[in-house]
Design a protein around this motif. Sequence first.
Motif, mmCIF file in Angstrom:
data_model
loop_
_atom_site.group_PDB
_atom_site.id
_atom_site.type_symbol
_atom_site.label_atom_id
_atom_site.label_comp_id
_atom_site.label_asym_id
_atom_site.label_seq_id
_atom_site.Cartn_x
_atom_site.Cartn_y
_atom_site.Cartn_z
ATOM 1 N N GLN A 189 0.862 -1.176 0.000
ATOM 2 C CA GLN A 189 0.000 0.000 0.000
ATOM 3 C C GLN A 189 0.900 1.228 0.000
ATOM 4 N N ILE A 190 0.793 2.043 -1.060
ATOM 5 C CA ILE A 190 1.697 3.176 -1.239
ATOM 6 C C ILE A 190 0.881 4.433 -1.533
ATOM 7 N N ARG A 191 1.162 5.507 -0.815
ATOM 8 C CA ARG A 191 0.511 6.790 -1.095
ATOM 9 C C ARG A 191 1.097 7.392 -2.365
ATOM 10 N N PRO A 192 0.265 7.863 -3.292
ATOM 11 C CA PRO A 192 0.801 8.445 -4.538
ATOM 12 C C PRO A 192 1.426 9.806 -4.295
ATOM 13 N N PRO A 193 2.182 10.323 -5.238
ATOM 14 C CA PRO A 193 2.776 11.664 -5.090
ATOM 15 C C PRO A 193 1.692 12.739 -5.038
ATOM 16 N N HIS A 194 2.051 13.907 -4.540
ATOM 17 C CA HIS A 194 1.101 15.028 -4.444
ATOM 18 C C HIS A 194 1.112 15.781 -5.777
ATOM 19 N N LEU A 195 0.538 15.164 -6.793
ATOM 20 C CA LEU A 195 0.482 15.758 -8.126
ATOM 21 C C LEU A 195 -0.966 15.910 -8.555
ATOM 22 N N LYS A 196 -1.246 16.958 -9.294
ATOM 23 C CA LYS A 196 -2.614 17.285 -9.707
ATOM 24 C C LYS A 196 -3.095 16.331 -10.800
ATOM 25 N N GLY A 197 -4.319 15.830 -10.675
ATOM 26 C CA GLY A 197 -4.951 15.068 -11.750
ATOM 27 C C GLY A 197 -4.875 13.563 -11.589
ATOM 28 N N ILE A 198 -5.949 12.872 -12.039
ATOM 29 C CA ILE A 198 -6.005 11.410 -11.964
ATOM 30 C C ILE A 198 -4.973 10.772 -12.878
ATOM 31 N N HIS A 199 -4.586 11.474 -13.947
ATOM 32 C CA HIS A 199 -3.566 10.926 -14.849
ATOM 33 C C HIS A 199 -2.249 10.707 -14.119
ATOM 34 N N ASN A 200 -1.958 11.560 -13.131
ATOM 35 C CA ASN A 200 -0.710 11.387 -12.379
ATOM 36 C C ASN A 200 -0.787 10.217 -11.403
ATOM 37 N N THR A 207 -6.846 15.981 -20.677
ATOM 38 C CA THR A 207 -6.367 15.583 -19.350
ATOM 39 C C THR A 207 -6.129 16.813 -18.480
ATOM 40 N N ALA A 208 -5.532 17.846 -19.066
ATOM 41 C CA ALA A 208 -5.281 19.074 -18.307
ATOM 42 C C ALA A 208 -6.590 19.731 -17.887
ATOM 43 N N LEU A 209 -7.547 19.832 -18.806
ATOM 44 C CA LEU A 209 -8.832 20.451 -18.486
ATOM 45 C C LEU A 209 -9.532 19.712 -17.346
ATOM 46 N N LYS A 210 -9.472 18.380 -17.389
ATOM 47 C CA LYS A 210 -10.159 17.564 -16.385
ATOM 48 C C LYS A 210 -9.521 17.659 -15.001
ATOM 49 N N SER A 211 -8.338 18.241 -14.926
ATOM 50 C CA SER A 211 -7.694 18.392 -13.619
ATOM 51 C C SER A 211 -8.218 19.623 -12.869
ATOM 52 N N PHE A 212 -9.079 20.422 -13.530
ATOM 53 C CA PHE A 212 -9.680 21.599 -12.903
ATOM 54 C C PHE A 212 -11.156 21.339 -12.581
ATOM 55 N N GLU A 213 -11.765 22.257 -11.839
ATOM 56 C CA GLU A 213 -13.183 22.178 -11.535
ATOM 57 C C GLU A 213 -13.992 22.629 -12.752
ATOM 58 N N LYS A 214 -15.219 22.103 -12.884
ATOM 59 C CA LYS A 214 -16.090 22.477 -14.002
ATOM 60 C C LYS A 214 -16.788 23.802 -13.700
ATOM 61 N N ASP A 245 -10.286 33.244 -12.006
ATOM 62 C CA ASP A 245 -10.019 32.666 -13.330
ATOM 63 C C ASP A 245 -8.669 31.965 -13.360
ATOM 64 N N VAL A 246 -8.489 31.118 -14.370
ATOM 65 C CA VAL A 246 -7.225 30.404 -14.614
ATOM 66 C C VAL A 246 -6.827 30.637 -16.067
ATOM 67 N N VAL A 247 -5.594 31.056 -16.284
ATOM 68 C CA VAL A 247 -5.055 31.183 -17.637
ATOM 69 C C VAL A 247 -4.179 29.961 -17.887
ATOM 70 N N LEU A 248 -4.589 29.142 -18.848
ATOM 71 C CA LEU A 248 -3.949 27.849 -19.085
ATOM 72 C C LEU A 248 -3.397 27.761 -20.503
ATOM 73 N N LEU A 249 -2.098 27.569 -20.614
ATOM 74 C CA LEU A 249 -1.485 27.232 -21.908
ATOM 75 C C LEU A 249 -1.474 25.715 -22.014
ATOM 76 N N SER A 250 -2.341 25.175 -22.860
ATOM 77 C CA SER A 250 -2.393 23.727 -23.113
ATOM 78 C C SER A 250 -2.755 23.569 -24.585
ATOM 79 N N PRO A 251 -1.779 23.680 -25.487
ATOM 80 C CA PRO A 251 -2.036 24.016 -26.895
ATOM 81 C C PRO A 251 -2.620 22.926 -27.780
#
Length: 464
Positions: free
Chosen positions: A273-284, A344-351, A423-429
Amino acid sequence: MFNSQKLKGRKACVLGFGKSGRAAASLLAAHGFEVLISEEAPMDNIGSFVLPASVTVETGGHTDRIFECGFWIKSPGIFPQNPVLLEAKERGIPVFSELEMALAFMPKNIRVFAVTGTNGKTTTTALLGEILKEDASRENKGRQVHICGNIGSPASLCAPLVKKGDDLVIEVSSYQLEDSTYFRPQFACILNITPDHLDHHGGMKGYIKAKAKVFKNQRAGDVLVVNGADAVCAQLVEKAKGKVLAFSTHPKHLLRTDVFFDGDELIFSEGHQIRPPHLKGIHNIENAMAAALMALAAAVPAETIQRVFDRFEAMEHRIEQFAYHRGVTYVNDSKATNLDSTITALKSFEKSRNLWLILGGRDKGASYEGLIPYLKDYCKRVLTIGEAMNKIEAELHNSVELMRCVTLEQAVKTAMDGAVRGDVVLLSPACSSFDQFKDFEHRGKVFKQLVNARIFKERMDGDK
């Protein structure tokens, strides 16, 4: 297979003056080969690079000098149907990948770990590399861990440093894999396969074929880690010769999985049983699962993995929150060079529809219409830049408010003028960077510089 002894005495041609090409040329020169680097594009800054005396360079097009060479090394990314490559094949000139050439100059008794996939490669490679380094330090037996490939350092740059008993962790792209015939990592990983580089590979079939080469030459004792919820991965593993280990965060996985996430910890079938890293998003979470499965398969203790996970921080250019000013958050996701990565990046934020998304660059052949449901859920405005602007705007028409900005500089100005608190300004091209930048790293750094310069100016003006 690249055999330096059989090729001794022949002049080498390296196609491409990029980072991999220069590293390959230097490695060959160090082993006594005379080398010609041939670059199709014109270049004015060749003099700023220090190369061995036995390396000559031509730019602005390939001359007949390349056909006087006894073998070629192809830099990753050169189109496979390039006319000079087809002519080399007709003339019987052997063409090798930079990756396989570099591996040929390394000791045979090393462990090779290879990570590929459409998204998540860099984070997973970095995680795995840090875990193996921690393990080597624990053992204190002189084993070194070398991290190379698409993550930053070409394999040719690592080759002189690798010694017997070392570990080599490689992030491998589809470009590197398509050129590799005999590549055999003892530990391989496919994180996911979704449409990307379709223009280069001639469609999805060619892209999948390239990715599958990461395990094509594996043997019975080798290990393949795959995404158990990915339909393409589930089909590919039918051809796997080694032991298959699967991960998934999706409830409807297609393969029996060896780890799941209970919302707090990664639970492994072996009982860890291992705690995952503190990274944003389910992909991480999935990236951590993959890295941990590879490490556990290589006999790394679970507590060693946990130590690395506890201290690991987000990678630069991948959903990297780097600034907060006047209530607005700025996030650099320049590494999102395809649609799935941007989703993936978009889904890491709130709707909450508070994102100003900067979209565009050089198109890679996929349709942007797949973004529409996510843009409606997450975005306030989409700012378009680069060569792909017309296509993006045509395919996203009427789905979300679009603002044509052309350049990244104008997009930053527009977003910073209009964004309000929360607001959030996101560069995710969702595009490659090669229309206006050297690479995604250059694009990300410019984005951060533009934002930070504006913040600095506003703070200085506020102090007056």
